[in-house]
Scaffold this motif. Structure first.
Motif, PDB file in Angstrom:
ATOM      1  N   SER A  23       0.866  -1.182   0.000  1.00 40.56           N
ATOM      2  CA  SER A  23       0.000   0.000   0.000  1.00 40.56           C
ATOM      3  C   SER A  23       0.904   1.233   0.000  1.00 40.56           C
ATOM      4  N   VAL A  24       0.526   2.231  -0.790  1.00 35.98           N
ATOM      5  CA  VAL A  24       1.295   3.484  -0.825  1.00 35.98           C
ATOM      6  C   VAL A  24       0.484   4.539  -0.088  1.00 35.98           C
ATOM      7  N   ILE A  25       1.048   5.057   0.995  1.00 37.38           N
ATOM      8  CA  ILE A  25       0.289   5.917   1.909  1.00 37.38           C
ATOM      9  C   ILE A  25       1.083   7.188   2.185  1.00 37.38           C
ATOM     10  N   PRO A  26       0.433   8.359   2.173  1.00 41.48           N
ATOM     11  CA  PRO A  26       1.176   9.598   2.452  1.00 41.48           C
ATOM     12  C   PRO A  26       1.825   9.522   3.840  1.00 41.48           C
ATOM     13  N   ASN A  27       3.119   9.823   3.900  1.00 39.68           N
ATOM     14  CA  ASN A  27       3.842   9.722   5.172  1.00 39.68           C
ATOM     15  C   ASN A  27       3.865  11.090   5.856  1.00 39.68           C
ATOM     16  N   CYS A  28       2.675  11.587   6.216  1.00 38.34           N
ATOM     17  CA  CYS A  28       2.627  12.906   6.847  1.00 38.34           C
ATOM     18  C   CYS A  28       1.261  13.117   7.486  1.00 38.34           C
ATOM     19  N   GLN A  29       1.121  14.267   8.137  1.00 38.95           N
ATOM     20  CA  GLN A  29      -0.178  14.658   8.658  1.00 38.95           C
ATOM     21  C   GLN A  29      -0.649  15.889   7.906  1.00 38.95           C
ATOM     22  N   PHE A  30      -1.953  16.110   7.916  1.00 39.99           N
ATOM     23  CA  PHE A  30      -2.520  17.243   7.184  1.00 39.99           C
ATOM     24  C   PHE A  30      -3.440  18.036   8.098  1.00 39.99           C
ATOM     25  N   ARG A  31      -3.521  19.341   7.811  1.00 35.82           N
ATOM     26  CA  ARG A  31      -4.617  20.137   8.365  1.00 35.82           C
ATOM     27  C   ARG A  31      -5.292  20.817   7.182  1.00 35.82           C
ATOM     28  N   THR A  39      -6.434  17.247  13.003  1.00 39.90           N
ATOM     29  CA  THR A  39      -5.283  16.795  12.230  1.00 39.90           C
ATOM     30  C   THR A  39      -5.615  15.453  11.594  1.00 39.90           C
ATOM     31  N   PHE A  40      -5.361  15.340  10.309  1.00 37.56           N
ATOM     32  CA  PHE A  40      -5.573  14.070   9.614  1.00 37.56           C
ATOM     33  C   PHE A  40      -4.228  13.377   9.425  1.00 37.56           C
ATOM     34  N   THR A  41      -4.206  12.068   9.569  1.00 35.27           N
ATOM     35  CA  THR A  41      -2.940  11.332   9.479  1.00 35.27           C
ATOM     36  C   THR A  41      -2.951  10.381   8.284  1.00 35.27           C
ATOM     37  N   ALA A  42      -1.850  10.386   7.530  1.00 38.54           N
ATOM     38  CA  ALA A  42      -1.628   9.414   6.449  1.00 38.54           C
ATOM     39  C   ALA A  42      -2.835   9.325   5.514  1.00 38.54           C
ATOM     40  N   ASN A  43      -3.446   8.138   5.407  1.00 40.00           N
ATOM     41  CA  ASN A  43      -4.494   7.990   4.388  1.00 40.00           C
ATOM     42  C   ASN A  43      -5.857   8.523   4.812  1.00 40.00           C
ATOM     43  N   GLN A  44      -5.915   9.246   5.924  1.00 41.93           N
ATOM     44  CA  GLN A  44      -7.164   9.945   6.252  1.00 41.93           C
ATOM     45  C   GLN A  44      -7.342  11.164   5.350  1.00 41.93           C
ATOM     46  N   LEU A  45      -6.337  11.413   4.507  1.00 40.52           N
ATOM     47  CA  LEU A  45      -6.411  12.487   3.522  1.00 40.52           C
ATOM     48  C   LEU A  45      -7.715  12.413   2.731  1.00 40.52           C
ATOM     49  N   ASP A  46      -8.186  11.166   2.465  1.00 43.27           N
ATOM     50  CA  ASP A  46      -9.399  10.994   1.661  1.00 43.27           C
ATOM     51  C   ASP A  46     -10.639  11.553   2.362  1.00 43.27           C
ATOM     52  N   GLU A  47     -10.559  11.728   3.685  1.00 38.53           N
ATOM     53  CA  GLU A  47     -11.733  12.229   4.413  1.00 38.53           C
ATOM     54  C   GLU A  47     -11.872  13.748   4.287  1.00 38.53           C
ATOM     55  N   ILE A  48     -10.828  14.418   3.821  1.00 37.71           N
ATOM     56  CA  ILE A  48     -10.884  15.879   3.757  1.00 37.71           C
ATOM     57  C   ILE A  48     -11.737  16.275   2.550  1.00 37.71           C
ATOM     58  N   LYS A  49     -12.813  17.017   2.830  1.00 38.79           N
ATOM     59  CA  LYS A  49     -13.746  17.372   1.745  1.00 38.79           C
ATOM     60  C   LYS A  49     -13.119  18.375   0.784  1.00 38.79           C
ATOM     61  N   ASP A  50     -12.396  19.337   1.351  1.00 40.82           N
ATOM     62  CA  ASP A  50     -11.874  20.421   0.521  1.00 40.82           C
ATOM     63  C   ASP A  50     -10.361  20.533   0.696  1.00 40.82           C
ATOM     64  N   PRO A  51      -9.581  19.811  -0.144  1.00 43.18           N
ATOM     65  CA  PRO A  51      -8.115  19.827   0.046  1.00 43.18           C
ATOM     66  C   PRO A  51      -7.415  21.077  -0.486  1.00 43.18           C
TER      67      PRO A  51
END
Length: 396
Positions: A23-31, A39-51
């Motif tokens: 699996s290829v997963i972003p190695n970071c956190q996002f806001r 704070t979203f972690t790794a593949n929770q990126l997909d949960e962000i409605k408006d990136p």
């Protein structure tokens, strides 16, 4: 005993059990700018409605793992119940780190793997060594290969002979995917639209429209032409994250060369940016980085090797890492290395089907190798001898 292979890159982590898929997963956190506090972690990126305006918190800076708090959170998420459900006491981990990694970072990693997570055994290794292992496994008659790993933070060029890396030939170019995306952000912001906060969107643009030119000056001349004569021009429709979820390139027949588009769409018009950005991998001096480009560094690295090995390196050049996915990348590397190499040597440049996961596949093969148990350090070894045993066994 199960083995978990983790190619822990600065942009993505390639992770999977050796008996399963990767699996290829972003190695970071996002806001995201909408929910500032979460704070979203790794593949929770997909949960962000408006990136749009996505804020990255990266564990790596300049290619080295410096932010352990973020890395721990990502690993907790990866190893945890939502993802890989790792049973640490019964799992060996193969994990990658950069060449010549700092001792302090290596020791922190030992402590976290053995003391916090309590893995049964661990093997720390360079991603390039895994790529070389994979290459030699497929081409068992070959003795030498030279691995180009062009990733997020920088590009490494490393010669391998009989599975051992030749330290005299290792070369690093400080140009990677992060620099390319940032440069593209700057030139688009300067020429058309302020996108300095839109790392996520512009990274997508880079992956969708950029390519490596085979003849820079001819393409440059073409990019100057007006209207339909300019076959390089592309219109990129930016996502608005309500009706357009992902940006895309307008098909040629829908492009409007003269007037404006309907007000709903935001368009980026890209011409010379498409090839001028990846060109930095070949000429870092274009943006004031006084270093060699990839082909020149390859040839230079090979010339530092013993003379009788040189022809073997020229015919086993392996391209890995995300930048190898640019269209035209392999052809350009071949063309330039061919012109710099002695005429009586064969040159062959190999681009694997999936250059991003190539080291991971090498790690998978390595963990199935009968000698694997000799290479790892077990938790018992570590508790008895501390960092010393890791230093002896792992060749970083």
């Amino acid at each position: 005993m199960t083995s978990l292979v983790l190619d822990n890159g600065a942009y993505t982590a390639k992770i999977g059990y050796s008996h399963e898929c990767v699996s290829v997963i972003p190695n970071c956190q996002f806001r995201s700018k909408t929910s500032r506090l979460k704070t979203f972690t790794a593949n929770q990126l997909d949960e962000i409605k408006d990136p749009s305006g996505l804020f990255y918190i990266l564990p790596f800076q300049k290619g080295y793992l410096v932010n352990w708090d973020v890395q721990r959170k990502v690993w907790d998420h990866l190893f945890g119940p939502e993802m890989f459900k790792v049973d640490f006491a019964d799992t060996s981990i193969v994990i990658t780190e950069p060449y010549f990694n700092f001792t302090s970072i290596q020791e922190s990693m030992n402590e976290i793997l053995f003391e916090e997570y309590q893995f049964h055994a661990a093997l720390r290794i360079n991603a390039g060594s895994l790529s070389a292992h994979r290459y030699f496994y497929e081409n068992s008659s070959e003795l030498c290969c030279i691995v180009v790993d062009s990733g997020f933070s920088f590009t490494h060029i490393t010669p391998y002979c009989r599975g051992k890396k030749m330290k005299d030939g290792i070369c690093r170019i400080n140009v990677g995917g992060k620099l390319l995306t940032n440069h593209l952000k700057e030139i688009i912001s300067y020429r058309q639209l302020h996108v300095m906060d839109e790392t996520y969107v512009i990274n997508q643009v880079k992956e969708d429209v950029c390519y490596v030119s085979q003849d820079f000056y001819a393409d440059m001349a073409m990019a100057q032409l007006k209207g339909e004569e300019n076959t390089l021009m592309r219109d990129y429709v930016l996502p608005d994250f309500s009706s357009i979820k992902k940006g895309y390139c307008k098909p040629r027949e829908e492009m409007n060369f003269a007037g404006k588009y309907k007000p709903g769409e935001q368009i980026l018009r890209l011409a010379n940016e498409r090839f001028a950005v990846p060109e930095m991998l070949f000429h870092p001096s274009d943006i004031g980085i006084q270093e060699m480009g990839i082909p020149e560094a390859l040839v230079n690295s090979i010339h530092n090797m013993p003379e009788e090995m040189q022809p073997h390196f020229f015919k086993n050049i392996v391209l890995t890492g995300g930048n190898a996915l640019f269209p035209g990348f392999r052809e350009r590397v071949y063309k330039e290395v061919r012109s710099l190499a002695p005429t009586d040597f064969d040159v062959s440049v190999v681009l694997p089907a999936n250059p991003i996961c190539y080291p991971w596949e090498g790690g998978k093969l390595l963990s199935e190798n009968p000698d694997f148990d000799e290479m790892v350090v077990t938790r018992d070894d570590y508790e008895e001898n501390g960092h010393l045993i890791c230093e002896e066994k792992f060749d970083i």
